[in-house]
Scaffold this motif. Structure first.
Motif, PDB file in Angstrom:
ATOM      1  N   UNK A  57       5.191  -5.241 -11.608  1.00 16.03           N
ATOM      2  CA  UNK A  57       5.286  -4.649 -10.263  1.00 16.03           C
ATOM      3  C   UNK A  57       4.644  -5.552  -9.203  1.00 16.03           C
ATOM      4  N   UNK A  58       3.570  -6.216  -9.550  1.00  9.43           N
ATOM      5  CA  UNK A  58       2.947  -7.140  -8.586  1.00  9.43           C
ATOM      6  C   UNK A  58       3.957  -8.209  -8.181  1.00  9.43           C
ATOM      7  N   UNK A  59       4.670  -8.753  -9.160  1.00 10.11           N
ATOM      8  CA  UNK A  59       5.667  -9.793  -8.865  1.00 10.11           C
ATOM      9  C   UNK A  59       6.763  -9.262  -7.945  1.00 10.11           C
ATOM     10  N   UNK A  60       7.228  -8.035  -8.217  1.00 10.16           N
ATOM     11  CA  UNK A  60       8.296  -7.467  -7.386  1.00 10.16           C
ATOM     12  C   UNK A  60       7.781  -7.108  -5.991  1.00 10.16           C
ATOM     13  N   UNK A  61       6.551  -6.627  -5.926  1.00 11.77           N
ATOM     14  CA  UNK A  61       5.950  -6.348  -4.614  1.00 11.77           C
ATOM     15  C   UNK A  61       5.786  -7.649  -3.819  1.00 11.77           C
ATOM     16  N   UNK A  62       5.453  -8.729  -4.530  1.00  9.98           N
ATOM     17  CA  UNK A  62       5.294 -10.029  -3.866  1.00  9.98           C
ATOM     18  C   UNK A  62       6.623 -10.473  -3.252  1.00  9.98           C
ATOM     19  N   UNK A  63       7.699 -10.271  -3.995  1.00 16.46           N
ATOM     20  CA  UNK A  63       9.022 -10.615  -3.458  1.00 16.46           C
ATOM     21  C   UNK A  63       9.321  -9.761  -2.234  1.00 16.46           C
ATOM     22  N   UNK A  64       9.019  -8.472  -2.326  1.00 11.54           N
ATOM     23  CA  UNK A  64       9.279  -7.556  -1.204  1.00 11.54           C
ATOM     24  C   UNK A  64       8.454  -7.944   0.020  1.00 11.54           C
ATOM     25  N   UNK A  65       7.275  -8.508  -0.218  1.00 11.97           N
ATOM     26  CA  UNK A  65       6.405  -8.918   0.885  1.00 11.97           C
ATOM     27  C   UNK A  65       6.800 -10.291   1.443  1.00 11.97           C
ATOM     28  N   UNK A  66       7.860 -10.879   0.875  1.00 14.16           N
ATOM     29  CA  UNK A  66       8.343 -12.153   1.387  1.00 14.16           C
ATOM     30  C   UNK A  66       7.504 -13.346   0.950  1.00 14.16           C
ATOM     31  N   UNK A  67       6.771 -13.183  -0.158  1.00 17.37           N
ATOM     32  CA  UNK A  67       5.953 -14.298  -0.649  1.00 17.37           C
ATOM     33  C   UNK A  67       6.787 -15.227  -1.528  1.00 17.37           C
ATOM     34  N   UNK A  68       6.441 -16.506  -1.502  1.00 16.21           N
ATOM     35  CA  UNK A  68       7.107 -17.500  -2.353  1.00 16.21           C
ATOM     36  C   UNK A  68       6.283 -17.818  -3.587  1.00 16.21           C
ATOM     37  N   UNK A  69       4.961 -17.710  -3.474  1.00 13.38           N
ATOM     38  CA  UNK A  69       4.052 -18.062  -4.572  1.00 13.38           C
ATOM     39  C   UNK A  69       2.908 -17.059  -4.588  1.00 13.38           C
ATOM     40  N   UNK A  70       2.563 -16.554  -5.784  1.00 11.88           N
ATOM     41  CA  UNK A  70       1.312 -15.799  -5.904  1.00 11.88           C
ATOM     42  C   UNK A  70       0.525 -16.317  -7.113  1.00 11.88           C
TER      43      UNK A  70
END
Ligand code: AMP
Ligand code: ZN
Ligand code: FE
Ligand code: FE
Length: 283
Positions: A20-33
């Motif tokens: 879910x963190x990865x999918x939330x990161x995509x939703x937040x428009x992040x390229x790298x976490x």
């Protein structure tokens, strides 16, 4: 490129699974976490499996519980060898000590707010690094407080009557251990004064001499003056400057991408780390 190098999942005290963190990161428009659970790397495998689906690149990491002469220090380790026995042993010791410490804290709290350690475990994923946020979640469920923040304000504070310490690594040893494991050590929120005492600049200078790579400057626990001070200190000492959210899912107000790291800085981190960043396949 939007880069957030400090996030937590349910493998420690975040409320989202690594997936879910990865999918939330995509939703937040992040390229790298970077996934940086407290004293744990058990979330890496699940997060890596979502790189292709989300298009978000993953930096493997952890947030190590440390102290400098009795003052709490959180040390981010990025891109270290996951099989390094020394770091693994340190993280395991911290996790075991955290679990025991949570039991003792619950015994103390239960005198005033009846609850059991079982109530706490009900709010932690199996094998998760147990922290005060899980005790907070149990107190919310039992109706004692409205949310985690209130639990910290009223009951769980580190200068409060119920607080119990847990095992932490000496931060000097930890910096050396992270480097020995090929990791890139960065002090998380070095001036988060609301959490308690913070390390002196002299200690940061000493750590810079023995391998510290950077300071997390842009973090919501730092006001403008703290950020300016840390930026100048980093420049003085030749340290990298990072920014990150310290996301904990619904457990904290911190939103993914609310602070970010410069791509130039990420490039320097990637040069220093033993592991590669995990990138999505090119279309
Ligand atoms: P512990 O690791 O058990 O010492 O608990 C500290 C953790 O609790 C930190 O890493 C934070 O993520 C979290 N925390 C601290 N203060 C708060 C707060 N006011 N609200 C929610 N979470 C918090
Ligand atoms: Zn946390
Ligand atoms: Fe932290
Ligand atoms: Fe954190």
């Amino acid at each position: 490129m939007r880069i957030d190098l400090h996030t937590h999942s349910s493998v420690s005290d975040g409320t989202d699974t690594p997936r879910e963190v990865m999918h939330q990161a995509a939703a937040a428009g992040l390229d790298v976490i970077a996934l940086t659970d407290h004293d744990a790397t058990a979330g890496w495998a699940q997060a890596v499996r979502e790189v292709a689906a989300t298009g978000v690149s993953l930096v493997h990491g952890a947030e190590l519980s440390c102290s400098a002469d009795g003052i709490s220090v959180h040390l981010l380790s990025l891109l270290h060898d996951p099989n390094d026995p020394e770091l693994q042993a340190q993280m395991q010791q911290a996790r075991e000590s955290r679990e025991h410490r949570a039991q003792v804290m619950v015994e103390r709290i239960a005198v005033d707010y009846p609850m059991t350690f079982r109530d706490v475990l009900d709010h932690a994923a199996h094998g998760a690094t147990i922290g005060r946020p899980h005790i907070a979640d149990a107190m919310v469920a039992l109706g004692y407080v409205p949310d985690r923040a209130a639990a910290f304000a009223r009951v769980l504070a580190s200068d409060g009557p119920y607080y119990v310490r847990h095992y932490v690594q000496d931060v000097r040893a930890a910096v050396q251990r992270v480097r020995a494991a090929g990791g890139v050590p960065i002090i998380a929120h070095p001036r988060a004064v609301a959490r308690g005492r913070v390390v002196a600049d002299e200690v940061i200078a000493e750590l810079a001499q023995i391998g510290l790579a950077g300071l997390e400057v842009d973090h919501r626990d730092h006001d403008t003056a703290a950020r300016a001070h840390l930026r100048a200190l980093a420049a003085d000492l030749g340290l990298l400057v990072t920014g990150a959210s310290d996301y904990h899912g619904q457990g904290k107000e911190n939103r993914l991408g609310e602070n970010t790291t410069d791509p130039e800085v990420l490039a320097r981190i990637l040069e220093q780390g033993r592991l590669e960043v995990v990138r999505p396949p090119r279309p």
